[in-house]
Design a protein around this motif. Structure first.
Motif, PDB file in Angstrom:
ATOM      1  N   ILE A 141      -1.131   2.970   8.515  1.00  0.00           N
ATOM      2  CA  ILE A 141      -0.877   3.040   7.069  1.00  0.00           C
ATOM      3  C   ILE A 141      -0.872   4.507   6.634  1.00  0.00           C
ATOM      4  O   ILE A 141       0.023   4.955   5.900  1.00  0.00           O
ATOM      5  N   GLN A 142      -1.852   5.233   7.101  1.00  0.00           N
ATOM      6  CA  GLN A 142      -1.918   6.652   6.752  1.00  0.00           C
ATOM      7  C   GLN A 142      -0.657   7.379   7.202  1.00  0.00           C
ATOM      8  O   GLN A 142      -0.096   8.204   6.481  1.00  0.00           O
ATOM      9  N   ARG A 143      -0.214   7.060   8.401  1.00  0.00           N
ATOM     10  CA  ARG A 143       0.986   7.706   8.911  1.00  0.00           C
ATOM     11  C   ARG A 143       2.202   7.376   8.050  1.00  0.00           C
ATOM     12  O   ARG A 143       3.033   8.248   7.764  1.00  0.00           O
ATOM     13  N   LEU A 144       2.288   6.141   7.613  1.00  0.00           N
ATOM     14  CA  LEU A 144       3.405   5.760   6.748  1.00  0.00           C
ATOM     15  C   LEU A 144       3.368   6.555   5.448  1.00  0.00           C
ATOM     16  O   LEU A 144       4.400   6.996   4.942  1.00  0.00           O
ATOM     17  N   ASP A 166      12.035  -4.251   4.462  1.00  0.00           N
ATOM     18  CA  ASP A 166      13.204  -3.949   5.283  1.00  0.00           C
ATOM     19  C   ASP A 166      13.113  -2.569   5.892  1.00  0.00           C
ATOM     20  O   ASP A 166      13.407  -2.367   7.067  1.00  0.00           O
ATOM     21  N   THR A 167      12.711  -1.636   5.079  1.00  0.00           N
ATOM     22  CA  THR A 167      12.646  -0.257   5.558  1.00  0.00           C
ATOM     23  C   THR A 167      11.581  -0.105   6.639  1.00  0.00           C
ATOM     24  O   THR A 167      11.800   0.575   7.652  1.00  0.00           O
ATOM     25  N   LEU A 168      10.462  -0.748   6.445  1.00  0.00           N
ATOM     26  CA  LEU A 168       9.426  -0.688   7.470  1.00  0.00           C
ATOM     27  C   LEU A 168       9.971  -1.184   8.808  1.00  0.00           C
ATOM     28  O   LEU A 168       9.780  -0.554   9.856  1.00  0.00           O
ATOM     29  N   ARG A 169      10.662  -2.312   8.747  1.00  0.00           N
ATOM     30  CA  ARG A 169      11.196  -2.868   9.990  1.00  0.00           C
ATOM     31  C   ARG A 169      12.283  -1.981  10.565  1.00  0.00           C
ATOM     32  O   ARG A 169      12.364  -1.777  11.781  1.00  0.00           O
ATOM     33  N   ALA A 170      13.112  -1.418   9.683  1.00  0.00           N
ATOM     34  CA  ALA A 170      14.199  -0.561  10.157  1.00  0.00           C
ATOM     35  C   ALA A 170      13.650   0.676  10.856  1.00  0.00           C
ATOM     36  O   ALA A 170      14.139   1.078  11.920  1.00  0.00           O
ATOM     37  N   TRP A 171      12.618   1.279  10.283  1.00  0.00           N
ATOM     38  CA  TRP A 171      12.033   2.465  10.893  1.00  0.00           C
ATOM     39  C   TRP A 171      11.478   2.134  12.274  1.00  0.00           C
ATOM     40  O   TRP A 171      11.594   2.923  13.207  1.00  0.00           O
ATOM     41  N   LEU A 182       4.704   9.925   6.155  1.00  0.00           N
ATOM     42  CA  LEU A 182       6.162   9.904   6.264  1.00  0.00           C
ATOM     43  C   LEU A 182       6.806   9.853   4.881  1.00  0.00           C
ATOM     44  O   LEU A 182       7.777  10.559   4.598  1.00  0.00           O
ATOM     45  N   ARG A 183       6.229   9.024   4.028  1.00  0.00           N
ATOM     46  CA  ARG A 183       6.795   8.876   2.698  1.00  0.00           C
ATOM     47  C   ARG A 183       6.738  10.206   1.938  1.00  0.00           C
ATOM     48  O   ARG A 183       7.654  10.563   1.204  1.00  0.00           O
ATOM     49  N   ARG A 184       5.649  10.908   2.124  1.00  0.00           N
ATOM     50  CA  ARG A 184       5.541  12.194   1.451  1.00  0.00           C
ATOM     51  C   ARG A 184       6.557  13.180   2.004  1.00  0.00           C
ATOM     52  O   ARG A 184       7.124  13.992   1.270  1.00  0.00           O
ATOM     53  N   ALA A 185       6.766  13.106   3.317  1.00  0.00           N
ATOM     54  CA  ALA A 185       7.755  14.001   3.919  1.00  0.00           C
ATOM     55  C   ALA A 185       9.136  13.726   3.326  1.00  0.00           C
ATOM     56  O   ALA A 185       9.880  14.652   2.992  1.00  0.00           O
ATOM     57  N   LEU A 234       0.806  -1.212   0.000  1.00  0.00           N
ATOM     58  CA  LEU A 234       0.000   0.000   0.000  1.00  0.00           C
ATOM     59  C   LEU A 234       0.841   1.265   0.000  1.00  0.00           C
ATOM     60  O   LEU A 234       0.493   2.252  -0.643  1.00  0.00           O
ATOM     61  N   THR A 235       1.931   1.233   0.733  1.00  0.00           N
ATOM     62  CA  THR A 235       2.687   2.466   0.916  1.00  0.00           C
ATOM     63  C   THR A 235       3.857   2.576  -0.053  1.00  0.00           C
ATOM     64  O   THR A 235       4.398   3.661  -0.225  1.00  0.00           O
ATOM     65  N   GLY A 236       4.247   1.445  -0.634  1.00  0.00           N
ATOM     66  CA  GLY A 236       5.410   1.493  -1.496  1.00  0.00           C
ATOM     67  C   GLY A 236       6.721   1.543  -0.740  1.00  0.00           C
ATOM     68  O   GLY A 236       7.757   1.854  -1.308  1.00  0.00           O
ATOM     69  N   ILE A 237       6.678   1.239   0.557  1.00  0.00           N
ATOM     70  CA  ILE A 237       7.896   1.188   1.364  1.00  0.00           C
ATOM     71  C   ILE A 237       8.313  -0.274   1.497  1.00  0.00           C
ATOM     72  O   ILE A 237       7.466  -1.131   1.732  1.00  0.00           O
TER      73      ILE A 237
END
Lengths: 305, 305
Positions: free
Chosen positions: B47-50, B19-24, B53-56, B13-16
């Motif tokens: 999900i919305q928060r992710l 690995d990155t999800l877990r790292a964050w 973050l991605r937009r930031a 959904l987020t395109g993250i």
DNA sequence: TTTTATTTGTCAATGCTTTGTCCATGATAT
DNA sequence: ATATCATGGACAAAGCATTGACAAATAAAA
């Protein structure tokens, strides 16, 4: 219309293997078909549910998580993740002309918002793609065509209706089309053939039959059709014509016939008055008189593979 | 109603990446999903928060800076710097080119499914409609147009891209268009003007500005345009032209000018080389040079009402 | 400017669980 | 008899978590 499918048919329709179907039933009771002596019989609704589950898996959910969810929750989940504004499921719709009245009212007011809402409501209520085609999409288009001929309906309204029907049809296509299917059908229409609705309908029927759909759209030059078919390794090229074909179009058909890979089947729909054999000799093109003829061909193709 | 998404779905959904999800989570506790036995489960809010973050990140911030901010602060930050100015040019450039590569890859393979998925992913990640227009839709269309001119891209690919962009744009329009708004804008293009993308883009900008949109589509005869404007009581008629207008089109414009209600404003976009005053005398038509000009007009209209 | 330190996305190794597929056997109907 | 289907057991592949590490990018310091 309430058919029941033995497990092999269910597997073919949903793209889920026999073993997996049984494993899901044994381990999670995800879908429990009724039994008739020597085998499982899946109902239409259960097929739909299996498709929903398959879509959920494709979006990263695990079968253990979603297997026991209600259909409603599944739909909700899938709508959420496709960025479309979800619509509340409406009351069960009856199969009659009455159900189309709200759409018509909205269209009379040029109310694009309401038009979309009503069409979407019907789509959710009906849920079965083929039913949607025969009970909603085709009757609406026929009626708008008739009224337009009588001068009682503007092109603007026809545009609005087509647009929103197309939106629903494409989302159906996406929901049902499989990637790892036996046969892939490329759907388009040749140059100067701008009506999109017929081929979109054909695409939806194809997807609903469990085949892979490559929908490239209307008004496409013959070389591009062939190129796309080559690149995607399509098993069938299905072209749609709505207007009586002019010499130019015949030329395009001829080009496709010559240049398409030998193993690719060529189907032509929407021009019943066209006597193609007379025009091009012993042609590779197979003519489909109407949508039922298309459905028959699709079933044969599924059975063969 | 509370849905939960396993990590694969969240990534989808987020395109993250996983690995990155877990790292964050490990390094900053940016988003800490609840656990059910053997796996993470992300809530809708997370999900919305992710996505936030991605937009930031796309705007040049570093994850360490924003990971621990509250959702409220994140939103505020994004609103302030969205699409106007103030970002680092490097990050900006990367955001506007790299992100389009997956779409391009999919298109090269004629993979309609993947094309749709990638575009949808961008839409979810960007979330702001105007940003989507300027960073995704317009660059893609420009590029496909350029490649087509060079013969490196087929009409089929252009069709596929347009179709899926249109699908996202219309869903944006539906999401943002207000019904009880002060001003309503009717958007169309006259006969023989078949390119739908420009007016669709215009419709989306209009909806994003908080105005009501009546989108009737391309290739519409002048009388139908006027009729639709009458029926819907539109405050503005916005027509789009992409090709250099021929005498016929000028006639259509003239018809609209004469027959449209006096209080309706007439805007014309997409034909900067057209000197309308010369052609029709002191015209009611107001010419919009580009999309920014349209945005200015829209803002003025909002302020006035 | 060059050097150093920090940040950050990605990857690898390992262990556990889930899940799709396969197999052997038996039953039933054409 | 051949094909289809059921059942239950078994297994290999895939998914996920965890820890640790690395390289490129970025920021800070010399």
């Amino acid at each position: 219309m309430s058919e029941f499918y033995p497990i092999a048919a269910a597997a073919h329709l949903t793209g889920i293997s026999l073993d997996t179907l049984r494993a899901w039933e044994r381990r999670y009771q995800a879908v429990v078909p009724k039994r008739a002596g020597r085998g499982r019989l899946y109902s239409e609704e259960q097929i739909q549910r299996l498709v929903l589950l398959r879509r959920a898996l494709a979006q990263g959910h695990s079968i253990g998580q979603v297997a026991t969810l209600a259909d409603r929750q599944l739909r909700h989940m899938l709508e959420k993740s496709s960025s479309f504004a979800g619509e509340k499921p409406a009351a069960r719709a009856r199969a009659s002309e009455d159900i189309l009245i709200p759409v018509w009212r909205a269209l009379e007011r040029f109310d694009t918002e309401a038009t979309h809402r009503e069409i979407n409501r019907l789509a959710v209520a009906i849920a079965l793609p083929t039913d949607f085609v025969y009970q909603v999409a085709l009757p609406l288009m026929r009626r708008v065509g008739k009224l337009w001929h009588e001068g009682k309906c503007s092109v603007a309204q026809e545009h609005i209706l087509t647009r929103h029907l197309a939106s629903v049809l494409t989302s159906f296509i996406r929901a049902y089309s499989r990637t790892n299917t036996a046969a892939r059908v490329l759907i388009a229409s040749p140059s100067n053939e701008r009506h999109e609705f017929p081929i979109l309908t054909a695409a939806m029927l194809t997807a609903a039959a469990g085949l892979g759909v490559i929908y490239v759209g209307a008004d496409l030059p013959a070389p591009d059709i062939v190129l796309a078919a080559r690149k995607t390794n399509a098993d069938v090229i299905l072209l749609g014509l709505s207007t009586p074909p002019d010499p130019n179009t015949l030329g395009e058909l001829h080009y496709v016939e010559r240049k398409a890979p030998r193993r690719t089947a060529l189907w032509l729909g929407g021009a019943p008055e066209l006597n193609l054999k007379k025009a091009t000799g012993n042609s590779r093109w197979r003519l489909l008189q109407d949508f039922s003829a298309l459905e028959r061909q699709l079933r044969a193709l599924v059975a063969r593979s």
